[in-house]
Design an enzyme around this catalytic site. Structure first.
Site, PDB file in Angstrom:
ATOM      1  N   ARG A  90      33.443  45.614  33.506  1.00 45.46           N
ATOM      2  CA  ARG A  90      33.648  46.517  34.538  1.00 45.46           C
ATOM      3  C   ARG A  90      32.468  47.440  34.751  1.00 45.46           C
ATOM      4  O   ARG A  90      32.621  48.837  35.172  1.00 45.46           O
ATOM      5  CB  ARG A  90      35.074  47.437  34.226  1.00 45.46           C
ATOM      6  CG  ARG A  90      36.191  46.746  34.095  1.00 45.46           C
ATOM      7  CD  ARG A  90      36.729  46.317  35.672  1.00 45.46           C
ATOM      8  NE  ARG A  90      38.041  45.492  35.415  1.00 45.46           N
ATOM      9  CZ  ARG A  90      39.040  46.183  35.802  1.00 45.46           C
ATOM     10  NH1 ARG A  90      39.313  47.137  35.985  1.00 45.46           N
ATOM     11  NH2 ARG A  90      40.293  45.208  35.753  1.00 45.46           N
ATOM     12  N   TYR A 145      50.673  37.981  35.437  1.00 52.23           N
ATOM     13  CA  TYR A 145      50.791  38.838  36.664  1.00 52.23           C
ATOM     14  C   TYR A 145      51.428  38.285  37.748  1.00 52.23           C
ATOM     15  O   TYR A 145      52.285  38.629  38.589  1.00 52.23           O
ATOM     16  CB  TYR A 145      49.167  39.037  37.278  1.00 52.23           C
ATOM     17  CG  TYR A 145      48.535  40.245  36.709  1.00 52.23           C
ATOM     18  CD1 TYR A 145      48.844  41.314  36.939  1.00 52.23           C
ATOM     19  CD2 TYR A 145      47.532  39.963  35.781  1.00 52.23           C
ATOM     20  CE1 TYR A 145      48.297  42.437  36.559  1.00 52.23           C
ATOM     21  CE2 TYR A 145      47.007  41.125  35.052  1.00 52.23           C
ATOM     22  CZ  TYR A 145      47.346  42.286  35.608  1.00 52.23           C
ATOM     23  OH  TYR A 145      46.513  43.372  34.897  1.00 52.23           O
ATOM     24  N   ARG A 182      34.673  52.254  39.411  1.00 52.09           N
ATOM     25  CA  ARG A 182      35.080  53.630  39.719  1.00 52.09           C
ATOM     26  C   ARG A 182      34.356  54.837  39.116  1.00 52.09           C
ATOM     27  O   ARG A 182      34.340  55.942  39.554  1.00 52.09           O
ATOM     28  CB  ARG A 182      36.481  53.727  39.915  1.00 52.09           C
ATOM     29  CG  ARG A 182      37.155  53.026  41.099  1.00 52.09           C
ATOM     30  CD  ARG A 182      38.819  53.256  40.815  1.00 52.09           C
ATOM     31  NE  ARG A 182      39.124  52.404  39.626  1.00 52.09           N
ATOM     32  CZ  ARG A 182      40.476  52.299  39.434  1.00 52.09           C
ATOM     33  NH1 ARG A 182      41.527  52.667  40.026  1.00 52.09           N
ATOM     34  NH2 ARG A 182      40.682  51.535  38.407  1.00 52.09           N
ATOM     35  N   ASP A 236      37.460  39.782  41.505  1.00 54.52           N
ATOM     36  CA  ASP A 236      38.642  40.243  40.696  1.00 54.52           C
ATOM     37  C   ASP A 236      39.128  38.676  40.086  1.00 54.52           C
ATOM     38  O   ASP A 236      39.010  37.606  40.678  1.00 54.52           O
ATOM     39  CB  ASP A 236      39.632  40.839  41.416  1.00 54.52           C
ATOM     40  CG  ASP A 236      40.570  41.539  40.309  1.00 54.52           C
ATOM     41  OD1 ASP A 236      40.193  42.633  39.865  1.00 54.52           O
ATOM     42  OD2 ASP A 236      41.674  41.234  40.108  1.00 54.52           O
ATOM     43  N   ARG A 291      33.570  51.786  48.550  1.00 56.62           N
ATOM     44  CA  ARG A 291      34.831  51.215  48.515  1.00 56.62           C
ATOM     45  C   ARG A 291      35.746  51.886  49.572  1.00 56.62           C
ATOM     46  O   ARG A 291      36.534  51.525  50.350  1.00 56.62           O
ATOM     47  CB  ARG A 291      35.315  51.881  46.969  1.00 56.62           C
ATOM     48  CG  ARG A 291      37.021  51.809  46.987  1.00 56.62           C
ATOM     49  CD  ARG A 291      37.718  50.403  46.523  1.00 56.62           C
ATOM     50  NE  ARG A 291      38.753  50.716  46.129  1.00 56.62           N
ATOM     51  CZ  ARG A 291      39.820  51.013  46.719  1.00 56.62           C
ATOM     52  NH1 ARG A 291      39.693  51.614  48.374  1.00 56.62           N
ATOM     53  NH2 ARG A 291      41.143  51.355  46.202  1.00 56.62           N
TER      54      ARG A 291
HETATM   55  O1  CP3 Z   1      33.327  43.750  35.305  1.00 59.24           O
HETATM   56  C1  CP3 Z   1      32.902  44.119  36.241  1.00 59.24           C
HETATM   57  O2  CP3 Z   1      32.206  44.904  36.772  1.00 59.24           O
HETATM   58  C2  CP3 Z   1      33.147  42.784  37.425  1.00 59.24           C
HETATM   59  C3  CP3 Z   1      34.361  43.165  38.247  1.00 59.24           C
HETATM   60  C4  CP3 Z   1      35.961  42.842  37.805  1.00 59.24           C
HETATM   61  C5  CP3 Z   1      36.843  43.673  38.176  1.00 59.24           C
HETATM   62  N1  CP3 Z   1      37.949  43.429  37.838  1.00 59.24           N
HETATM   63  C6  CP3 Z   1      36.564  44.678  39.209  1.00 59.24           C
HETATM   64  C7  CP3 Z   1      37.617  45.703  39.739  1.00 59.24           C
HETATM   65  C8  CP3 Z   1      36.283  42.107  36.766  1.00 59.24           C
HETATM   66  C9  CP3 Z   1      35.723  41.066  35.783  1.00 59.24           C
HETATM   67  C10 CP3 Z   1      37.737  42.334  36.867  1.00 59.24           C
HETATM   68  C11 CP3 Z   1      38.726  41.677  35.960  1.00 59.24           C
HETATM   69  C12 CP3 Z   1      39.988  41.907  35.656  1.00 59.24           C
HETATM   70  N2  CP3 Z   1      40.833  42.320  36.894  1.00 59.24           N
HETATM   71  C13 CP3 Z   1      40.785  41.864  34.668  1.00 59.24           C
HETATM   72  C14 CP3 Z   1      40.309  41.328  33.145  1.00 59.24           C
HETATM   73  C15 CP3 Z   1      39.861  42.417  32.724  1.00 59.24           C
HETATM   74  C16 CP3 Z   1      40.462  43.585  32.092  1.00 59.24           C
HETATM   75  O3  CP3 Z   1      40.330  44.530  32.233  1.00 59.24           O
HETATM   76  O4  CP3 Z   1      41.408  43.135  30.998  1.00 59.24           O
HETATM   77  C17 CP3 Z   1      42.229  42.441  35.072  1.00 59.24           C
HETATM   78  C18 CP3 Z   1      43.288  42.428  34.357  1.00 59.24           C
HETATM   79  C19 CP3 Z   1      42.250  42.517  36.601  1.00 59.24           C
HETATM   80  C20 CP3 Z   1      43.356  43.018  37.328  1.00 59.24           C
HETATM   81  C21 CP3 Z   1      43.048  44.221  37.895  1.00 59.24           C
HETATM   82  N3  CP3 Z   1      42.254  44.394  39.302  1.00 59.24           N
HETATM   83  C22 CP3 Z   1      43.553  45.550  37.617  1.00 59.24           C
HETATM   84  C23 CP3 Z   1      44.273  45.788  36.227  1.00 59.24           C
HETATM   85  C24 CP3 Z   1      42.743  46.348  38.370  1.00 59.24           C
HETATM   86  C25 CP3 Z   1      42.781  47.909  38.447  1.00 59.24           C
HETATM   87  C26 CP3 Z   1      43.900  48.566  39.355  1.00 59.24           C
HETATM   88  C27 CP3 Z   1      43.951  49.894  39.272  1.00 59.24           C
HETATM   89  O5  CP3 Z   1      44.447  50.700  40.126  1.00 59.24           O
HETATM   90  O6  CP3 Z   1      43.224  50.611  38.111  1.00 59.24           O
HETATM   91  C28 CP3 Z   1      42.011  45.741  39.437  1.00 59.24           C
HETATM   92  C29 CP3 Z   1      40.897  46.253  40.472  1.00 59.24           C
HETATM   93  C30 CP3 Z   1      39.805  46.395  40.252  1.00 59.24           C
HETATM   94  N4  CP3 Z   1      39.201  45.100  39.609  1.00 59.24           N
HETATM   95  C31 CP3 Z   1      38.756  47.561  40.401  1.00 59.24           C
HETATM   96  C32 CP3 Z   1      37.760  46.988  39.912  1.00 59.24           C
HETATM   97  C33 CP3 Z   1      36.363  47.852  40.038  1.00 59.24           C
HETATM   98  C34 CP3 Z   1      39.391  48.640  40.709  1.00 59.24           C
HETATM   99  C35 CP3 Z   1      39.654  48.883  42.323  1.00 59.24           C
HETATM  100  C36 CP3 Z   1      39.499  50.150  43.108  1.00 59.24           C
HETATM  101  O7  CP3 Z   1      38.377  50.340  43.559  1.00 59.24           O
HETATM  102  O8  CP3 Z   1      40.347  50.803  43.197  1.00 59.24           O
END
Ligand code: CP3
Length: 348
Positions: free
Chosen positions: A24, A151, A28, A74, A37
């Site tokens: 990640r 999910y 954010r 994602d 964003r």
């Molecule tokens: O690593 C990186 O920088 C690459 C981008 C990346 C994102 N998600 C960006 C993201 C990667 C590799 C992921 C993987 C991901 N997404 C996983 C596996 C990794 C882990 O953490 O176990 C999972 C479970 C997800 C599903 C997901 N997508 C979640 C749980 C969330 C967060 C939701 C929240 O409200 O907190 C996302 C959204 C997401 N994916 C964000 C980012 C930067 C935040 C979105 C925003 O801008 O609000």
């Protein structure tokens, strides 16, 4: 020569210092991410626009001396392409409008058309590779079939895993059918990323750790193994290393190491000394600083980095990372301290 440290470490070749990237790393905690964003209007709007996805991928690399870029996207792009209706609820995370709650709904799930439904991901990979210009390697990624199924069946984040566990125990064949479609989808998806230029791939098995040891082998690792076995070489003919990250998988490292993967991502609950003793020189290891250590002051972060590097020891084949994703409240200055400490202390 920082451009090939990461790929060398994954091949367990000697490196000048330990490479680092951060799960990640685009996200954010960076004010420039939050601004973009805001402009894009939604998170999926960022992911589905190759120019914006490219820009967000590069943001952390402009600030920090990271040894790899990771595609900004994602894991839930695949269920979205399958028609489940992904949306994000502020403060609660990802949700689906149409969760899979019946075997009839599972029967209707098919492998998405990569070019039509997920081609924007390949476009982003190509654009990022062009912008990186060989200076930093690019990691592609996908979710594990088990994590995606969790999910899709729960419909969103869960504390009890009520629906997916009921499916696992009541209708294991329906779950296996779903996992098989997901494994074929993830394989095609990662091969599309590889053809477009991804130089390593990571499979995120964020929920593998909620399974029993037997169920982990049967419902998660088995499908990741199928994917790894079917990954194609890069366009230049080289093998693309695959990293498996099972959060909560520290007790099953020998099984994971035997899966055919090139590297294992360790969460912060896992002792790197025990991990290395268990997997020997079969695979590289990635990890595993507690993400919460980044809330500490920089001198403390440096001490924690030194302790982590000591625990991994001098054997080749270590890629530094956090034990899970970086959290939004982290101060970017602390990330700078982390990256510099790894490169300084990791020098051999
Ligand atoms: O690593 C990186 O920088 C690459 C981008 C990346 C994102 N998600 C960006 C993201 C990667 C590799 C992921 C993987 C991901 N997404 C996983 C596996 C990794 C882990 O953490 O176990 C999972 C479970 C997800 C599903 C997901 N997508 C979640 C749980 C969330 C967060 C939701 C929240 O409200 O907190 C996302 C959204 C997401 N994916 C964000 C980012 C930067 C935040 C979105 C925003 O801008 O609000």
């Amino acid at each position: 020569m920082s451009h090939d440290r990461f790929l060398k470490a994954l091949r367990r070749e000697p490196v000048d210092t330990v490479p680092i990237w951060i799960m990640r790393q685009a996200g954010r905690y960076l004010p420039e991410y939050r601004r973009l964003r805001e402009q894009a209007g939604s998170f999926m709007g960022l992911c589905q626009n190759p120019e914006l996805a490219c820009e967000v991928t590069l943001q952390p690399l402009r600030r920090f001396d990271l040894d790899a870029a990771i595609l900004f996207s994602d894991i839930l792009t695949i269920p979205e392409a399958m028609g489940l209706g992904l949306h994000f609820i502020p403060g609660s995370g990802p949700h689906f409008h149409h969760p899979l709650r019946t075997t009839a709904a599972i029967d209707r799930i098919t492998v998405p058309d990569m070019a039509d439904d997920l081609g924007y991901v390949a476009d982003a990979v190509r654009l990022i590779r062009r912008e990186l210009d060989g200076k930093t390697p690019l990691i592609g990624f996908a979710g594990s079939p088990w994590t995606l199924a969790t999910y899709m069946v729960e419909g969103g984040p869960s504390k009890t895993y009520q629906h997916i566990k009921a499916l696992l125990y009541n209708e294991p064949q329906a779950l296996q059918q779903l996992l098989d479609v997901l494994a074929r989808s993830v394989t095609a998806y990662l091969n599309m990323q590889i053809a477009a230029g991804a130089q390593a791939v990571q499979i995120f098995d964020s929920w593998g750790g909620v399974l029993t040891p037997q169920a982990y082998r049967e419902f998660s690792l088995y499908y990741m193994q199928q994917i790894v076995a079917r990954l194609e070489p890069a366009p230049d003919g080289s093998t693309v290393p695959a990293i498996l990250f099972t959060k909560g998988g520290g007790a099953w490292l020998q099984d994971i190491a035997a899966s055919g993967c090139h590297a294992i991502g360790l969460d912060w609950m896992t002792d790197p000394r025990l991990a290395r003793a268990q997997v020997g020189d079969r695979v590289a290891l990635q990890g595993n600083l507690d993400p919460a250590a980044l809330y500490a002051r920089p001198p403390i972060i440096r001490a924690q980095v030194a302790a982590t590097l000591d625990a991994f020891g001098p054997a080749p084949g270590h890629v530094f990372n956090l034990g899970h994703g970086i959290t939004p409240a982290v101060d970017p200055e602390h990330v700078a301290a982390l990256v510099d400490a790894v490169h300084e202390y990791g020098r051999t």
